[in-house]
Motif scaffolding. Sequence first.
Motif, mmCIF file in Angstrom:
data_model
loop_
_atom_site.group_PDB
_atom_site.id
_atom_site.type_symbol
_atom_site.label_atom_id
_atom_site.label_comp_id
_atom_site.label_asym_id
_atom_site.label_seq_id
_atom_site.Cartn_x
_atom_site.Cartn_y
_atom_site.Cartn_z
ATOM 1 N N ALA A 1 43.240 35.330 29.820
ATOM 2 C CA ALA A 1 43.227 34.325 31.106
ATOM 3 C C ALA A 1 43.766 34.950 32.191
ATOM 4 N N ARG A 2 44.944 35.717 31.928
ATOM 5 C CA ARG A 2 45.602 36.404 32.888
ATOM 6 C C ARG A 2 44.668 37.556 33.499
ATOM 7 N N THR A 3 44.092 38.208 32.580
ATOM 8 C CA THR A 3 43.021 39.314 32.968
ATOM 9 C C THR A 3 41.965 39.025 34.028
ATOM 10 N N ARG A 4 41.350 37.701 33.644
ATOM 11 C CA ARG A 4 40.398 37.028 34.474
ATOM 12 C C ARG A 4 40.947 36.739 35.875
ATOM 13 N N MET A 5 42.050 36.314 35.804
ATOM 14 C CA MET A 5 42.759 35.856 36.950
ATOM 15 C C MET A 5 43.016 37.111 38.064
ATOM 16 N N THR A 6 43.310 37.988 37.340
ATOM 17 C CA THR A 6 43.812 39.331 37.996
ATOM 18 C C THR A 6 42.376 40.081 38.608
ATOM 19 N N LYS A 7 41.286 40.102 37.713
ATOM 20 C CA LYS A 7 40.034 40.670 38.091
ATOM 21 C C LYS A 7 39.532 39.755 39.541
ATOM 22 N N ASP A 8 39.827 38.551 39.221
ATOM 23 C CA ASP A 8 39.063 37.549 40.202
ATOM 24 C C ASP A 8 39.862 37.970 41.446
ATOM 25 N N TRP A 9 41.173 38.016 41.472
ATOM 26 C CA TRP A 9 42.075 38.480 42.610
ATOM 27 C C TRP A 9 41.693 39.752 43.224
ATOM 28 N N LEU A 10 41.464 40.609 42.265
ATOM 29 C CA LEU A 10 41.175 42.113 42.817
ATOM 30 C C LEU A 10 39.802 42.104 43.401
ATOM 31 N N GLU B 1 46.218 50.719 48.115
ATOM 32 C CA GLU B 1 47.372 50.950 47.188
ATOM 33 C C GLU B 1 47.578 49.758 46.143
ATOM 34 N N LEU B 2 47.500 48.638 46.902
ATOM 35 C CA LEU B 2 47.496 47.408 46.165
ATOM 36 C C LEU B 2 46.371 47.212 45.030
ATOM 37 N N ILE B 3 45.331 47.534 45.251
ATOM 38 C CA ILE B 3 44.183 47.637 44.550
ATOM 39 C C ILE B 3 44.399 48.597 43.414
ATOM 40 N N GLN B 4 44.900 49.833 43.631
ATOM 41 C CA GLN B 4 45.040 50.613 42.777
ATOM 42 C C GLN B 4 46.016 50.219 41.660
ATOM 43 N N GLY C 1 38.618 39.814 45.103
ATOM 44 C CA GLY C 1 38.724 39.076 46.792
ATOM 45 C C GLY C 1 39.336 40.126 47.454
ATOM 46 N N VAL C 2 40.199 41.051 46.976
ATOM 47 C CA VAL C 2 40.888 42.080 47.673
ATOM 48 C C VAL C 2 40.091 43.142 48.176
#
Length: 198
Positions: A107-116, A164-167, A118-119
């Motif tokens: 679930a955390r990985t999905r959220m992070t991927k979705d946020w990424l 940098e944030l994306i990295q 968007g970024v």
Amino acid sequence: MKPILVLFLLFLAAHAGPVTKARKTEAAGATQQEVNLLMFGIIQFSQAFKYVHETTEAKMEKIGQILRRQEETLQTLGTQTEQAAEVEKEMKEVLQRIQAQMAEQQARTRMTKDWLAGVEQEEAELQTKVKRLEMNVNSSAPGSVKELQGRAQEHGYILRGLQELIQLQRENINSQDDQLLKLQRKVKRSSSTSVSSV
């Protein structure tokens, strides 16, 4: 009354009775011989009976020992079965905890991927804006060039920060993927161990 004594008395009763005077001497001799034969038979029977009794007692003792060993074996098997059931229960609990951790991690990985995602979309939009600004700078009057350059520089800083944030987020996702792989290996090991123990 013992069986040997009963046989002896029956024999005597069968051969007892009125004996004529003429045959007394002959009957007495015959009776003594028969008594001797009967006594010999009784001794043989007694020895045979004693042997049967002793061998039967020994067999009963052996059967008792076998039954005691079987009872001990059954008790050991019962204890081992209880221990195996306890181990299986613990393995199921561990497996459930690992599966819960995996679900949470996914679930955390999905959220992070979705946020990424968007970024990255914001980064693409910023890049488009920067290109437009550059085009505007090249085609604008000299007075507004400095203002446009300032805005382009500001957008460039924001863009670099986003990169940098994306990295960082990509590294975080890779780390989470590694953790998921480790959890999946644990689940496979736990499942195989549980099956073999059963």
